[in-house]
Write a protein that holds these residues in place. Structure first.
Motif, mmCIF file in Angstrom:
data_model
loop_
_atom_site.group_PDB
_atom_site.id
_atom_site.type_symbol
_atom_site.label_atom_id
_atom_site.label_comp_id
_atom_site.label_asym_id
_atom_site.label_seq_id
_atom_site.Cartn_x
_atom_site.Cartn_y
_atom_site.Cartn_z
ATOM 1 N N ALA A 151 -14.800 -78.804 4.942
ATOM 2 C CA ALA A 151 -13.484 -78.874 4.322
ATOM 3 C C ALA A 151 -12.460 -78.168 5.208
ATOM 4 N N VAL A 152 -11.237 -78.645 5.148
ATOM 5 C CA VAL A 152 -10.170 -78.045 5.937
ATOM 6 C C VAL A 152 -9.881 -76.639 5.428
ATOM 7 N N GLU A 153 -9.660 -75.705 6.341
ATOM 8 C CA GLU A 153 -9.341 -74.346 5.955
ATOM 9 C C GLU A 153 -7.835 -74.222 5.710
ATOM 10 N N GLN A 154 -7.464 -73.897 4.483
ATOM 11 C CA GLN A 154 -6.051 -73.775 4.129
ATOM 12 C C GLN A 154 -5.360 -72.719 4.979
ATOM 13 N N ALA A 155 -6.044 -71.616 5.231
ATOM 14 C CA ALA A 155 -5.451 -70.527 6.014
ATOM 15 C C ALA A 155 -5.109 -70.976 7.425
ATOM 16 N N ALA A 156 -5.918 -71.863 7.994
ATOM 17 C CA ALA A 156 -5.665 -72.338 9.354
ATOM 18 C C ALA A 156 -4.372 -73.147 9.417
ATOM 19 N N VAL A 157 -4.152 -73.978 8.395
ATOM 20 C CA VAL A 157 -2.915 -74.767 8.342
ATOM 21 C C VAL A 157 -1.718 -73.851 8.151
ATOM 22 N N GLU A 158 -1.838 -72.877 7.260
ATOM 23 C CA GLU A 158 -0.743 -71.943 7.004
ATOM 24 C C GLU A 158 -0.396 -71.141 8.253
ATOM 25 N N CYS A 159 -1.387 -70.727 9.008
ATOM 26 C CA CYS A 159 -1.135 -69.967 10.242
ATOM 27 C C CYS A 159 -0.435 -70.829 11.286
ATOM 28 N N ALA A 160 -0.813 -72.113 11.359
ATOM 29 C CA ALA A 160 -0.168 -73.023 12.310
ATOM 30 C C ALA A 160 1.320 -73.179 11.983
ATOM 31 N N LEU A 161 1.644 -73.295 10.711
ATOM 32 C CA LEU A 161 3.042 -73.399 10.306
ATOM 33 C C LEU A 161 3.786 -72.099 10.587
ATOM 34 N N GLU A 162 3.112 -70.981 10.384
ATOM 35 C CA GLU A 162 3.732 -69.679 10.613
ATOM 36 C C GLU A 162 4.065 -69.471 12.085
ATOM 37 N N ARG A 163 3.246 -70.033 12.981
ATOM 38 C CA ARG A 163 3.480 -69.874 14.421
ATOM 39 C C ARG A 163 4.656 -70.700 14.919
ATOM 40 N N SER A 164 5.046 -71.725 14.179
ATOM 41 C CA SER A 164 6.107 -72.629 14.639
ATOM 42 C C SER A 164 7.472 -71.986 14.454
ATOM 43 N N TRP A 165 8.253 -71.932 15.526
ATOM 44 C CA TRP A 165 9.589 -71.337 15.472
ATOM 45 C C TRP A 165 10.550 -72.174 14.630
ATOM 46 N N SER A 166 10.273 -73.478 14.485
ATOM 47 C CA SER A 166 11.220 -74.382 13.852
ATOM 48 C C SER A 166 11.059 -74.489 12.340
#
Length: 219
Positions: A151-166
């Protein structure tokens, strides 16, 4: 909140700023955050470039794009030739596993079908086709089925969004159910919405992304 006239002007200026585009070929109207693009261009890449330019403007909530592609009476490439050029374009692109994709061309319109492991491969396949002369449109029906069974890790998606400056990740809610990711909340531009969706697709194991983000610009 921008007026219709201000939003129309901003989109027109965004189109003028793109060197590939001739602003005189493209009509722009704006109403309540919805941009309508009309006109005739001589390549599919110009059509997509105009749409992307409109999406990048803050305050645009949706884009209705009815731009036509017309290569002129001197153009003589048939569907078979276009199909062969599609296959050749993929040969030189390491991101595209061409053996897993089927292509159909009808009156210049290209349809892609198949099953791939990553969304970036699907996007690369479409991008390679969009730049070819003779293509009038692309239907990308390729589906994603990752080899990862976890299953996809929710935390991984949230961290990816957090890293994006935009992207202001505090305004984006991520929900995961098995291999499906759902994004809800608000962003200030279509560019941010598309970028959030792209980042979610990059998570290992994702089969689908429901991008339900709303575009809301009140400044």
């Amino acid at each position: 909140m921008k007026t219709n006239e201000e939003l129309q002007r901003d989109v027109q200026n965004a189109i003028k700023w793109e060197p590939l585009l001739n602003a005189a070929e493209i009509g722009v109207t704006a109403k309540d955050g919805v941009i309508t693009l009309t006109g005739v261009v001589d390549s599919y890449s110009k059509k997509t470039e105009a749409e992307n330019a409109a999406k990048s403007v803050t305050g645009v909530k949706a884009v209705a794009e009815t731009i036509e592609v017309n290569y002129g009476s001197s153009f003589k490439k048939n569907d078979t030739e276009i199909a062969n050029e599609v296959l050749n374009a993929w040969k030189w692109n390491w991101e595209v596993p061409a053996d897993k994709i089927k292509v159909k061309v009808e009156s210049g319109w290209v349809t892609l079908e198949g099953e791939l492991e990553w969304n970036y491969q699907r996007e690369a396949a479409k991008k390679a086709v969009a730049n070819l002369t003779g293509v009038k449109g692309v239907s990308n029906n390729i589906t994603i089925k990752s080899e990862s069974k976890d299953a996809v890790e929710q935390a991984a998606v949230e961290c990816a969004l957090e890293r994006s400056w935009s992207i202001d990740d505090e305004d984006v809610d991520v929900k995961v159910k098995g291999n499906r990711v759902t994004l809800t909340g608000t962003v200030s531009s279509l560019y941010q919405k598309d970028e959030a969706g792209r980042l979610a697709w990059n998570a290992p194991g994702v089969y689908s992304v429901d991008n339900e983000l709303l575009v809301d610009f009140d400044d």
